[in-house]
Design a protein around this motif. Structure first.
Motif, short mmCIF file in Angstrom:
data_model
loop_
_atom_site.label_atom_id
_atom_site.label_comp_id
_atom_site.label_asym_id
_atom_site.label_seq_id
_atom_site.Cartn_x
_atom_site.Cartn_y
_atom_site.Cartn_z
N GLU A 174 0.99 -1.41 0.35
CA GLU A 174 0.18 -0.55 -0.22
C GLU A 174 0.47 1.27 -0.19
O GLU A 174 0.52 2.14 -0.67
N TYR A 178 1.68 5.41 -2.79
CA TYR A 178 2.23 6.30 -3.02
C TYR A 178 3.94 7.03 -3.30
O TYR A 178 3.21 7.73 -3.68
N ARG A 217 -6.96 6.33 6.11
CA ARG A 217 -6.85 6.05 4.43
C ARG A 217 -6.08 7.50 3.54
O ARG A 217 -7.28 7.65 3.69
N ASP A 218 -5.28 6.54 3.38
CA ASP A 218 -5.08 7.40 2.16
C ASP A 218 -4.45 9.48 2.53
O ASP A 218 -4.14 10.09 1.85
N PHE A 229 -4.20 12.23 -0.35
CA PHE A 229 -3.94 11.88 -1.38
C PHE A 229 -4.65 11.54 -2.51
O PHE A 229 -6.28 10.68 -1.47
N ARG A 231 -7.75 10.25 -5.51
CA ARG A 231 -7.50 8.74 -6.75
C ARG A 231 -8.19 8.82 -7.70
O ARG A 231 -9.45 9.40 -7.71
N ILE A 237 -3.64 6.03 -7.46
CA ILE A 237 -3.84 7.24 -7.02
C ILE A 237 -3.34 8.44 -8.30
O ILE A 237 -2.02 8.37 -8.74
#
Length: 256
Positions: A174, A178, A217-218, A229, A231, A237
């Motif tokens: 994961e 990024y 998350r993110d 981040f 998507r 991403i």
């Protein structure tokens, strides 16, 4: 004790400060070409002279230590219940409360992690710093209307509210999503994100590489601020949005 609007700035051997006293229709600006210059102090010294007849009470020193609050005893098990990730929804800032040697510590992405000392039921001050008893962190039990959260206040002022959120512990795979180079239409430098020793790192012009800590998350945070981040429609991403103390929604796109 006068109403004041003030801002300082500095870069590459230059230092400056400007203070506006609206009720006195007075402004003081200091521009210095030395990195060792104390422009904020100089502004105040000039204002002390110019506004001497208006100054009734000297301004308190924010770093002067108040009377130390009596430290209470709390077990490691009781302290551990407060550990977790907390989100300031209004300013998009994060705070991580963790345990170390049986005591709580707070990390807001700044230069140092601050140790907490208990001063009451669910109330903590900052330990081992001169101004620590000025700042309070209070944990508040959740209700159906308002989740469990902490309130951070300075000298009894309006508190910042940090809601408890479920933490995110990304796998190596994961984290790899990024990694890449990111650019913005608003600034020239390229922001590079990579993995070092199992953590996400950000490299940018004129700064040392810094670690980005996962929150939800993110979303990561560090000294730079909060990195969210984004998507694309395929769930890849596509970029990130940067929020910090003095900027909002600075958008970056991932280079293909």
């Amino acid at each position: 004790n006068l109403a004041t609007v003030e801002h300082a700035g500095g870069d590459a051997g230059y230092r400056s400060d400007m203070a506006r006293f609206p009720q006195q229709h007075t402004s003081v600006a200091v521009l210095c070409n030395s990195a060792d210059a104390p422009p904020t102090s100089l502004v105040r010294q000039v204002a002390d002279i110019i506004l001497a007849k208006d100054i009734k009470v000297s301004e308190p020193d924010p770093l002067k230590a108040p009377p130390a609050a009596a430290e209470t005893t709390i077990t490691a098990a009781d302290a551990a219940q407060f550990a977790g990730t907390y989100w300031d929804r209004e300013d998009d800032g994060f705070m991580k409360i963790t345990m170390k040697d049986g005591k709580l510590q707070a990390d807001s992405g700044d230069e140092e992690i601050l140790m907490l000392k208990p001063v009451g039921e669910k109330r903590f001050h900052i330990a081992d710093v001169p101004w620590g008893d000025n700042e309070e962190i209070r944990f508040v039990t959740g209700t159906p209307e308002k989740p469990f959260h902490l309130e951070q206040s300075f000298r009894g002022g309006k508190p910042y509210i940090f809601e408890s959120v479920a933490p995110f512990s990304p796998s190596d795979t994961e984290l790899g999503e990024y990694v890449g180079e990111y650019v913005s239409k608003e600034i020239d430098p390229v922001y590079r994100i990579n993995i070092q020793k199992g953590t996400l790192n950000l490299t940018r012009l004129k700064h040392q590489p810094e670690t980005l800590q996962p929150t939800v998350r993110d979303v990561f945070f560090g000294k730079i601020g909060t990195v969210r981040f984004t998507r694309d429609s395929g769930r890849g991403i596509s970029g990130f949005v940067l929020n910090a103390d003095r900027m909002r929604n600075l958008r970056f796109q991932k280079k293909v």
